[in-house]
Design an enzyme around this catalytic site. Sequence first.
Site, short mmCIF file in Angstrom:
data_model
loop_
_atom_site.label_atom_id
_atom_site.label_comp_id
_atom_site.label_asym_id
_atom_site.label_seq_id
_atom_site.Cartn_x
_atom_site.Cartn_y
_atom_site.Cartn_z
N HIS A 75 -27.08 27.72 26.57
CA HIS A 75 -25.64 27.98 26.43
C HIS A 75 -25.40 29.39 25.93
O HIS A 75 -26.00 29.82 24.96
CB HIS A 75 -25.01 26.98 25.46
CG HIS A 75 -24.82 25.62 26.05
ND1 HIS A 75 -23.68 24.90 25.91
CD2 HIS A 75 -25.64 24.89 26.84
CE1 HIS A 75 -23.79 23.75 26.57
NE2 HIS A 75 -24.98 23.72 27.13
N TYR A 203 -14.92 22.81 21.33
CA TYR A 203 -14.47 22.49 19.97
C TYR A 203 -12.95 22.48 20.02
O TYR A 203 -12.34 23.51 20.32
CB TYR A 203 -14.94 23.56 18.98
CG TYR A 203 -16.45 23.61 18.77
CD1 TYR A 203 -17.04 22.88 17.75
CD2 TYR A 203 -17.26 24.40 19.59
CE1 TYR A 203 -18.42 22.93 17.54
CE2 TYR A 203 -18.64 24.45 19.39
CZ TYR A 203 -19.21 23.71 18.36
OH TYR A 203 -20.57 23.77 18.16
N PRO A 295 -21.95 18.31 9.61
CA PRO A 295 -22.52 18.55 10.93
C PRO A 295 -21.77 19.56 11.81
O PRO A 295 -22.26 19.90 12.88
CB PRO A 295 -22.47 17.16 11.58
CG PRO A 295 -21.37 16.45 10.89
CD PRO A 295 -21.36 16.96 9.48
N LYS A 299 -26.28 22.64 11.99
CA LYS A 299 -27.33 23.42 11.33
C LYS A 299 -28.48 22.59 10.77
O LYS A 299 -29.56 23.13 10.49
CB LYS A 299 -26.72 24.22 10.16
CG LYS A 299 -25.78 25.32 10.58
CD LYS A 299 -26.55 26.50 11.14
CE LYS A 299 -25.65 27.50 11.80
NZ LYS A 299 -26.04 27.86 13.16
N TYR A 387 -23.17 31.32 13.77
CA TYR A 387 -23.27 30.11 14.61
C TYR A 387 -24.65 30.02 15.26
O TYR A 387 -25.24 28.95 15.36
CB TYR A 387 -22.16 30.19 15.66
CG TYR A 387 -22.09 29.02 16.62
CD1 TYR A 387 -21.60 27.79 16.21
CD2 TYR A 387 -22.48 29.17 17.95
CE1 TYR A 387 -21.51 26.72 17.09
CE2 TYR A 387 -22.39 28.11 18.84
CZ TYR A 387 -21.90 26.89 18.41
OH TYR A 387 -21.82 25.84 19.28
#
Length: 393
Positions: A75, A203, A295, A299, A387
């Site tokens: 991704h 998201y 979550p 991570k 991220y």
Amino acid sequence: MGVLRTQVGIIGAGPSGLLLSHLLHLHGIESVLLEARSREHVERRVRAGLIEQRTVDLLRDVGLAGRLDSEGLTHEGFELRFGGRRHRIDCTALTGQTATLYGQQEIVKDMIAARVAAGGALHFGVTDVTVADLDGDRPVLRGTLDGTPTTIACDFIAGCDGYHGVARRSIPSGRLTAYGHHYPLGWLGVLVEAPPATRELIYSVHERGFALHSMRSPRISRLYLQVDRDENLANWPDERIWKELRDRLATDDAQPLNEGPILERGITAMRGFIVEPMRYGRLFLVGDAAHIVPPSAAKGLNLAVADARLLADAFAAWYGRGDGDPLAAYSPAALQANWRGLEFSHRMTHLLHRFPDATPFTSRLQRSRLDQLVRSTTAATAFAEEYLGIARR
Ligand code: RFL
Ligand code: PHB
């Protein structure tokens, strides 16, 4: 009564314990690993899925990425939805790195296969695991292996046994400082037999709560809904889950969701937790045994893998009789990385969720942060570095 001897006794066959035993083997250090559950159980446990590039690079370097390289989904960015609009954060354009979607249980399968092929001492279904003599030179690990009570004399013990494990609880009270936070939030996660309706993760910030569209393969979707932290799964029949996912992920121009049979479902209450130090005498805590992150930023697995690598390197230096005390550096280095991971996960949790105590004021602040992320390349770059785990050195 069995008696064994090893260099490093490891408790737990999650990603951290399995990786530690594999890395030690590559360094020529012996270990014995004790796992409470069966091999089938740990290979089926559905958990994390977003793997940072540094984790992929490590697994590749140590020969564990064969299937990940062929089956993992690369991704380059993700979609952020809020205010009924879609925005794309192009992480690769901003940082030059990618993330990979590959299920944690697949990594666990690959690690177990590698340890079994190398003749590693892995014991599943071990009951009554205890540790003793942690502050001496010869700590002891005990457990019942195939019905035989067994004592394992070790040089060191690694507690890779997750939040509910025995290792952290065996440390005398007063020796650790625990930092914890309960979020008033939970995630309802479903694994669905249907092709993802999107190539990249979505998201979505919505007034009824956050939703995430993720995936595990071209045929399997993974979706999450924000729910109350004490929510009961019985209140969520399939129709309610699908309606809420459709509503929260909707935009005027969005691709409709692909629905299918729900293969697995569960609710996780969100919390943050870290203990300091991640060591007591000759016992070292690794992964979820020492820290839990909410979550939101995916991570947990990546932090557990990073701990295992640090500890394996420290043991290699110790057995190589290098200068100084290489083991002293483990806890400070691991804590620095873990606090970064927790701080970013906390921030991302606040960015994406609707908190029960939200006011019009805090909601507008949240909207302003989201706007800045999609408008400012500087803000997006800093976010993408966290991220993807690049900033966590
Ligand atoms: P694990 O994977 O929990 O492994 C610990 C192992 O120790 C065993 N064990 C014992 N063995 C012997 N004796 C005892 N007394 C024992 N007590 C426990 C357990 O059976 C288990 O096999 O810890 P590790 O290796 O540190 O790995 C950490 C990751 O598993 C964890 O951080 C992530 O999976 C967290 N997490 C998620 N992370 C993400 O990045 N994205 C996600 O979507 C995500 N979803 C999740 C999650 C964790 C979950 N749990 C733990 C509630 C979903 C769930 C449900
Ligand atoms: C997941 O696929 O489980 C996942 C992906 C991204 C996240 C959290 C979880 O931020």
